[in-house]
Design a protein around this motif. Structure first.
Motif, short mmCIF file in Angstrom:
data_model
loop_
_atom_site.label_atom_id
_atom_site.label_comp_id
_atom_site.label_asym_id
_atom_site.label_seq_id
_atom_site.Cartn_x
_atom_site.Cartn_y
_atom_site.Cartn_z
N LYS A 27 -54.41 -91.98 82.75
CA LYS A 27 -53.05 -92.52 82.88
C LYS A 27 -53.08 -93.99 83.25
O LYS A 27 -54.08 -94.50 83.75
N GLN A 28 -51.96 -94.66 83.00
CA GLN A 28 -51.81 -96.07 83.32
C GLN A 28 -52.01 -96.29 84.81
O GLN A 28 -51.53 -95.52 85.63
N GLY A 29 -52.70 -97.35 85.18
CA GLY A 29 -52.91 -97.70 86.57
C GLY A 29 -54.12 -97.03 87.20
O GLY A 29 -54.57 -97.45 88.26
N GLN A 30 -54.62 -96.00 86.57
CA GLN A 30 -55.74 -95.25 87.15
C GLN A 30 -56.99 -96.11 87.30
O GLN A 30 -57.69 -96.02 88.31
N SER A 31 -57.26 -96.96 86.32
CA SER A 31 -58.48 -97.78 86.39
C SER A 31 -58.44 -98.72 87.59
O SER A 31 -59.42 -98.83 88.32
N MET A 32 -57.31 -99.38 87.81
CA MET A 32 -57.21 -100.29 88.94
C MET A 32 -57.22 -99.54 90.26
O MET A 32 -57.83 -99.98 91.24
N ASP A 33 -56.55 -98.39 90.32
CA ASP A 33 -56.52 -97.60 91.55
C ASP A 33 -57.92 -97.13 91.92
O ASP A 33 -58.32 -97.20 93.08
N GLU A 34 -58.67 -96.64 90.94
CA GLU A 34 -60.03 -96.16 91.21
C GLU A 34 -60.95 -97.31 91.60
O GLU A 34 -61.77 -97.17 92.51
N LEU A 35 -60.81 -98.44 90.95
CA LEU A 35 -61.61 -99.61 91.30
C LEU A 35 -61.34 -100.00 92.75
O LEU A 35 -62.27 -100.22 93.52
N ALA A 36 -60.07 -100.08 93.11
CA ALA A 36 -59.72 -100.48 94.46
C ALA A 36 -60.27 -99.50 95.49
O ALA A 36 -60.85 -99.89 96.50
N GLU A 37 -60.11 -98.23 95.24
CA GLU A 37 -60.54 -97.21 96.19
C GLU A 37 -62.06 -97.18 96.37
O GLU A 37 -62.56 -97.04 97.48
N LYS A 38 -62.79 -97.36 95.29
CA LYS A 38 -64.24 -97.22 95.34
C LYS A 38 -64.99 -98.52 95.62
O LYS A 38 -66.08 -98.49 96.16
N MET A 39 -64.41 -99.65 95.23
CA MET A 39 -65.20 -100.89 95.24
C MET A 39 -64.67 -102.01 96.12
O MET A 39 -65.37 -103.00 96.32
N ILE A 40 -63.44 -101.90 96.61
CA ILE A 40 -62.86 -103.01 97.37
C ILE A 40 -62.63 -102.56 98.80
O ILE A 40 -61.94 -101.58 99.06
N LEU A 41 -63.22 -103.29 99.75
CA LEU A 41 -63.13 -102.95 101.16
C LEU A 41 -61.69 -102.83 101.65
O LEU A 41 -61.37 -101.95 102.45
N LYS A 43 -59.22 -101.82 99.98
CA LYS A 43 -58.63 -100.68 99.29
C LYS A 43 -57.40 -101.02 98.46
O LYS A 43 -56.51 -100.21 98.26
N ARG A 44 -57.34 -102.26 97.97
CA ARG A 44 -56.28 -102.66 97.05
C ARG A 44 -56.82 -103.76 96.17
O ARG A 44 -57.73 -104.48 96.55
N TYR A 45 -56.28 -103.86 94.97
CA TYR A 45 -56.68 -104.94 94.10
C TYR A 45 -55.86 -106.18 94.43
O TYR A 45 -54.91 -106.12 95.20
#
Length: 80
Positions: A27-41, A43-45
């Motif tokens: 779904k739309q937005g999933q890629s950014m949400d997953e990136l933020a959750e897994k890779m950004i301290l 937890k947001r882009y």
């Protein structure tokens, strides 16, 4: 100044649509949400507004003595 490519802009929105259309995400937005959750301290882009202060400083006379620096404006992504 180098800016991370994980900034919530129209370009990222199009990339997100393309990733969904080729089946990488459901779904739309999933890629950014997953990136933020897994890779950004934090937890947001990021958004363009996140770099405004730094860009303004670097464009101002106050930064005249700053040379050859790499500023990571990435919400802690490099620290993960």
């Amino acid at each position: 100044m180098q800016v991370s490519h994980h900034v919530g802009t129209e370009l990222w929105e199009q990339l997100n649509k393309d990733l969904v259309s080729i089946g990488k995400f459901d779904k739309q937005g999933q890629s950014m949400d997953e990136l933020a959750e897994k890779m950004i301290l934090m937890k947001r882009y990021s958004y363009p507004e996140d770099v405004v202060g730094t860009a303004s400083f670097l464009a101002s006379p106050e930064s005249d003595y700053v040379t050859g620096q790499l500023l990571m404006i990435d919400g802690g992504m490099i620290m993960q």
